[in-house]
Design an enzyme around this catalytic site. Structure first.
Site, PDB file in Angstrom:
ATOM      1  N   GLU A  91       0.833  -1.199   0.000  1.00 30.74           N
ATOM      2  CA  GLU A  91       0.000   0.000   0.000  1.00 30.74           C
ATOM      3  C   GLU A  91       0.870   1.252   0.000  1.00 30.74           C
ATOM      4  OE1 GLU A  91      -3.683  -1.845   2.605  1.00 30.74           O
ATOM      5  OE2 GLU A  91      -2.591  -0.113   3.357  1.00 30.74           O
ATOM      6  N   CYS A 104       3.069   8.388   1.771  1.00 31.58           N
ATOM      7  CA  CYS A 104       3.362   7.440   2.848  1.00 31.58           C
ATOM      8  C   CYS A 104       3.733   6.121   2.167  1.00 31.58           C
ATOM      9  CB  CYS A 104       2.131   7.287   3.743  1.00 31.58           C
ATOM     10  SG  CYS A 104       2.356   6.053   5.033  1.00 31.58           S
ATOM     11  N   CYS A 111       4.515  -7.139   7.320  1.00 26.80           N
ATOM     12  CA  CYS A 111       5.344  -6.529   8.365  1.00 26.80           C
ATOM     13  C   CYS A 111       5.698  -7.576   9.413  1.00 26.80           C
ATOM     14  CB  CYS A 111       4.592  -5.370   9.010  1.00 26.80           C
ATOM     15  SG  CYS A 111       5.598  -4.521  10.250  1.00 26.80           S
ATOM     16  N   CYS A 115       2.112  -5.659  15.268  1.00 28.52           N
ATOM     17  CA  CYS A 115       1.423  -4.875  16.300  1.00 28.52           C
ATOM     18  C   CYS A 115       0.010  -5.443  16.453  1.00 28.52           C
ATOM     19  CB  CYS A 115       1.346  -3.406  15.902  1.00 28.52           C
ATOM     20  SG  CYS A 115       2.961  -2.622  15.863  1.00 28.52           S
ATOM     21  N   CYS A 118      -2.848  -3.865  14.258  1.00 34.32           N
ATOM     22  CA  CYS A 118      -2.590  -3.473  12.867  1.00 34.32           C
ATOM     23  C   CYS A 118      -2.857  -4.612  11.891  1.00 34.32           C
ATOM     24  CB  CYS A 118      -1.143  -3.013  12.742  1.00 34.32           C
ATOM     25  SG  CYS A 118      -0.620  -2.721  11.053  1.00 34.32           S
ATOM     26  N   CYS A 338      -3.311   0.989   8.268  1.00 34.33           N
ATOM     27  CA  CYS A 338      -2.293   0.381   7.433  1.00 34.33           C
ATOM     28  C   CYS A 338      -2.596  -1.094   7.155  1.00 34.33           C
ATOM     29  CB  CYS A 338      -0.984   0.538   8.187  1.00 34.33           C
ATOM     30  SG  CYS A 338       0.376  -0.298   7.478  1.00 34.33           S
TER      31      CYS A 338
END
Ligand code: SF4
Length: 351
Positions: A91, A104, A111, A115, A118, A338
């Site tokens: 993204e 961004c 990832c 988290c 997220c 995100c």
């Protein structure tokens, strides 16, 4: 493998042309087409002869990704889903404001940090992005800026490495991409307009301080104590004190203030006791604190605080002597958190 022209420095490109038995100045011509003139095909490079254009097309690549999804918010924020030939999707977000145009960018596919709140971390990391794949995102956003402005010279003014991935876990490619975006022959974006956001890898933070780049550093803290932080950012096992040491080192060596990013999760990290514990950390580091109200992700057990409670948290920090901003949540209506667009695309593809 074809040479990805968006991911090589001008010096590397000059060296490559010379190695190929071509004059060095060809590199400058090609870089000018790619970065200043936004060429997305070799055919557009009309000051190169046809045989040279064909020769280049056989050996080099320009854009590697295709735009597979796009979402536009009522507030004009635009989110792009870019898919590479191996199926990896990332993204990229364009955040237009009156005085600045921000991209961004993602640094990894997925990832590794995971988290708890997220969408990007849900499936772990698939692979690192190359420098060229990172620069490509910025160039795509700049095209949107130029098209919207009706001005082929309109500028992308700011970069935030806050998309999918942990930038410092892909250190080499991220720093190379930043050098290309910063270079006058590249995108010409001032280092002070480029922000690297990290959950905190102390060794890499210190290394970044030595790169002689005046980058902004943002530490995604999200919790004022180690216990809560380990729950919210499971990968971030380094104690907060150690992270703050590394940030202080960064500040001392670059003169750039560090920002603490703090996503407000209702009832989890936005209580008065959290503000009381966060304040001394921020004051010690002389850091700005950026608060952001959580954008809920379907299926995850976290809620967005009300505007009133976010203001109250901000005010409490202010009263405790902290320089604090409550950032507006851009693109709320387009799966702003995100990783959500990528997840939505994957879900609809498999449903
Ligand atoms: S919030 Fe950032 S660091 Fe955490 S999992 Fe998502 S992309 Fe990774």
């Amino acid at each position: 493998m074809a040479l990805h022209l968006l991911g090589v420095t001008l010096d590397e490109l000059r060296g490559w042309f010379v190695e190929q038995g071509q004059p060095r100045y060809r590199a400058d011509q090609v870089a000018d087409w790619v970065f200043a003139k936004d060429a997305d095909s070799f055919e557009q490079m009309t000051n190169l002869g046809k045989p040279l254009r064909t020769w280049l097309a056989e050996r080099c690549e320009l854009y590697r990704s295709t735009l597979t999804r796009e979402a536009a918010s009522e507030d004009a924020t635009r989110k792009l889903l870019l898919t590479f030939a191996d199926g990896a999707a990332v993204e990229t977000v364009w955040i237009p404001e009156e005085a600045r145009q921000t991209a961004c960018l993602s640094s990894q596919v997925g990832c590794p940090v995971g988290c708890a709140f997220c969408a990007s971390g849900l499936e772990g990391v698939q692979r690192n992005l190359t420098a060229g794949e990172i620069v490509e995102q910025a160039l795509r956003v700049r095209r949107l800026v130029r098209t919207a402005a009706g001005d082929p010279t309109a500028r992308l003014t700011n970069i935030v490495m806050m998309g999918m991935g942990e930038p410092l876990a892909n250190y080499q490619e991220v720093v190379k991409a930043i050098r290309i975006m910063n270079a006058a022959w590249g995108l010409g974006i001032g280092a002070r307009k480029i922000t690297v956001s990290t959950v905190g890898l102390p060794q890499q933070i210190r290394k970044l301080a030595g790169e002689e780049l005046q980058l902004n550093l943002a530490l995604s803290l999200h919790a004022p104590d180690d216990d809560l932080r380990r729950r919210l950012v499971p990968w971030g096992k380094v104690p907060i004190a150690e992270l703050l040491d590394a940030c202080e080192y960064y500040f001392r060596h670059t003169g750039r203030e560090v920002t603490l990013e703090y996503v407000l999760l209702e009832g989890v990290n936005n209580l008065p006791e959290h503000a009381r514990r966060l304040a001394p950390l921020a004051r010690h580091l002389r850091a700005n604190v950026n608060l952001l109200r959580y954008n809920p992700v379907p299926g995850l057990p976290f809620e967005r605080p009300t505007a009133e409670s976010a203001f109250a948290f901000q005010q409490q920090l202010r009263d405790l002597g902290v320089n604090v901003h409550l950032r507006s949540s851009r693109g709320q209506d387009i799966a702003a958190a995100c990783g959500q667009l990528r997840r939505a695309a994957a879900t609809s593809a498999t449903c």
